[in-house]
Design a protein around this motif. Structure first.
Motif, mmCIF file in Angstrom:
data_model
loop_
_atom_site.group_PDB
_atom_site.id
_atom_site.type_symbol
_atom_site.label_atom_id
_atom_site.label_comp_id
_atom_site.label_asym_id
_atom_site.label_seq_id
_atom_site.Cartn_x
_atom_site.Cartn_y
_atom_site.Cartn_z
ATOM 1 N N VAL A 329 35.069 19.869 58.965
ATOM 2 C CA VAL A 329 36.227 20.516 58.857
ATOM 3 C C VAL A 329 36.517 20.824 57.412
ATOM 4 N N GLY A 330 37.014 22.187 57.347
ATOM 5 C CA GLY A 330 37.200 22.614 55.726
ATOM 6 C C GLY A 330 36.037 23.635 55.280
ATOM 7 N N ASP A 331 34.945 23.758 56.097
ATOM 8 C CA ASP A 331 33.828 24.569 55.915
ATOM 9 C C ASP A 331 34.041 26.039 55.673
ATOM 10 N N CYS A 332 33.617 26.795 54.848
ATOM 11 C CA CYS A 332 34.130 28.369 55.156
ATOM 12 C C CYS A 332 33.239 28.799 56.011
ATOM 13 N N LEU A 333 33.902 29.682 56.835
ATOM 14 C CA LEU A 333 32.929 30.507 58.006
ATOM 15 C C LEU A 333 32.648 31.812 57.518
ATOM 16 N N GLY A 334 33.561 32.238 56.454
ATOM 17 C CA GLY A 334 33.520 33.650 56.255
ATOM 18 C C GLY A 334 34.660 33.918 55.768
ATOM 19 N N HIS A 335 34.771 35.165 54.911
ATOM 20 C CA HIS A 335 35.968 35.768 54.515
ATOM 21 C C HIS A 335 35.930 37.296 54.519
ATOM 22 N N LEU A 336 36.945 37.786 54.387
ATOM 23 C CA LEU A 336 37.367 39.190 54.456
ATOM 24 C C LEU A 336 37.912 39.761 53.151
ATOM 25 N N ALA A 337 37.866 41.042 52.899
ATOM 26 C CA ALA A 337 38.453 41.980 51.994
ATOM 27 C C ALA A 337 39.310 42.889 52.481
ATOM 28 N N GLN A 338 40.446 43.316 51.896
ATOM 29 C CA GLN A 338 41.167 44.323 52.479
ATOM 30 C C GLN A 338 40.968 45.436 51.448
ATOM 31 N N PRO A 339 41.034 46.872 51.910
ATOM 32 C CA PRO A 339 40.867 48.148 51.048
ATOM 33 C C PRO A 339 42.212 48.208 50.380
ATOM 34 N N CYS A 340 42.262 48.451 49.071
ATOM 35 C CA CYS A 340 43.214 48.598 48.039
ATOM 36 C C CYS A 340 43.109 49.853 47.341
#
Ligand code: ZN
Length: 340
Positions: A329-340
């Motif tokens: 619990v709490g492990d990062c599975l991944g992340h996103l970034a959004q165009p700006c």
């Protein structure tokens, strides 16, 4: 802690930072962290660091190549190169030091009378950062994460440092840059080298250039391209020096268009809500939409139980993905970034 190199005299100085480390097998011993100082006349000082985390390899490879390939007469000013700053962690192929279990990039400003990792952080804060006008700090995802190679930066503000940061990004022209809010990044964590570089008045840039405890060839090429153009923009490296180093005339071409992203929304980070093993249904570099299935967490103790579905809270580009299937619990599975 001290060093065997001379920071003030022109020349190529190859040596070590020395951390006193008196242990059973070595009463008067020290840990020898490799450092190179390339100094040629007047000009800005640039600090290039890798291996702040010991299981990230694009920095150590790219910075070793830099010192081996670039001749002193191609330099104007001073370049201080530390390819594996947390050397005990690097030798153990570990994110944190095997000596004290500390993550160097969560211990700044460090302590002069602290443990080995705290002493390294203190030396960087008191000695190396005050020398530096500019810092480029090479990271990757380490063992547990894989990154789409990207330069990272706090959003440049109206200050002089912000203006210089924006010009450097323009000059480096990376394929991808991810902006973050310096105050909100890492859930408010401020014990990172970048924070203390900026407090010392240095312009700081970093990046995530791969991960998974390997050397990402695209990431390595991006580091060498960015370091070359970073130094050329500052007048610290000649065009001939950049060609020797990066071995591609692309470093001299007109900048290509950089794709800009932001990763400030907390919902961009995907965390495990239960333990087990995670089977992702997305790939690094994929564009996903809000509500899309991210994968399933299977129960390690009950294979006949329906796995738990994980969905994306937001849409965006997958810039980071976990390498290990096993999760708590709490492990990062991944992340996103959004165009700006
Ligand atoms: Zn790192």
């Amino acid at each position: 802690m001290d060093s065997t190199v001379n920071f003030e005299v022109d020349g190529v100085h190859l040596g070590h930072l020395r951390v006193p480390h008196s242990v059973h097998r070595s009463a008067y011993g020290h840990i020898a962290i490799p450092i190179a100082v390339l100094k040629n006349g007047a000009g800005p000082t640039v600090l290039l660091t890798g291996g702040v985390h010991g299981d990230e390899y694009e920095g150590p490879v790219a910075l070793s190549n830099f010192v081996q390939k670039v001749r002193l007469d191609e330099i104007q000013g001073r370049v201080v190169v530390v390819p594996a700053l947390n050397y005990p962690a690097f030798m153990a192929a570990s994110r944190v030091s095997p000596i004290d279990g500390i993550n160097l990039n969560r211990t700044f400003p460090g302590r002069k009378d602290g443990s080995v990792t705290e002493v390294i952080a203190d030396y960087v804060t008191r000695v190396l950062l005050p020398l530096a006008d500019f810092v480029f700090d090479v990271h990757a995802g380490g063992s547990s994460l894989q990154y789409l190679p990207s330069v990272l930066s706090a959003l440049p503000d109206e200050s002089d440092a912000g203006w210089q940061t924006a010009r450097l990004i323009e000059a480096m022209a990376p394929e991808r840059i991810i902006y973050f809010d310096g105050d909100r990044a890492l859930s408010g964590e401020d014990r990172v080298i970048g924070n203390y570089a900026r407090k010392n008045g240095a312009v700081y840039l970093c990046g995530e250039f791969g991960g998974g405890s390997t050397v990402n060839p695209d990431g390595l090429r991006m580091v060498e391209h960015c370091v070359s153009r970073f130094l050329m923009h500052l007048g610290v490296l000649s065009a001939a020096g950049a060609l020797q180093y990066a071995e591609t005339s692309r470093v001299l071409d007109q900048p290509v268009r950089t794709l800009s992203y932001s990763m400030d929304e907390p919902g961009l980070f995907l965390f495990a809500q239960r333990p087990g093993f995670f089977a992702p249904s997305f790939r690094l570099g994929e564009v996903v939409r809000q509500g899309q299935l991210a994968g399933h967490i299977y129960d390690s103790t009950d294979f006949w139980k329906t796995p738990t579905a994980v969905t994306f809270e937001c849409g965006g580009l997958v810039v980071c993905q976990r390498t290990f299937a096993q999760v708590e619990v709490g492990d990062c599975l991944g992340h996103l970034a959004q165009p700006c």
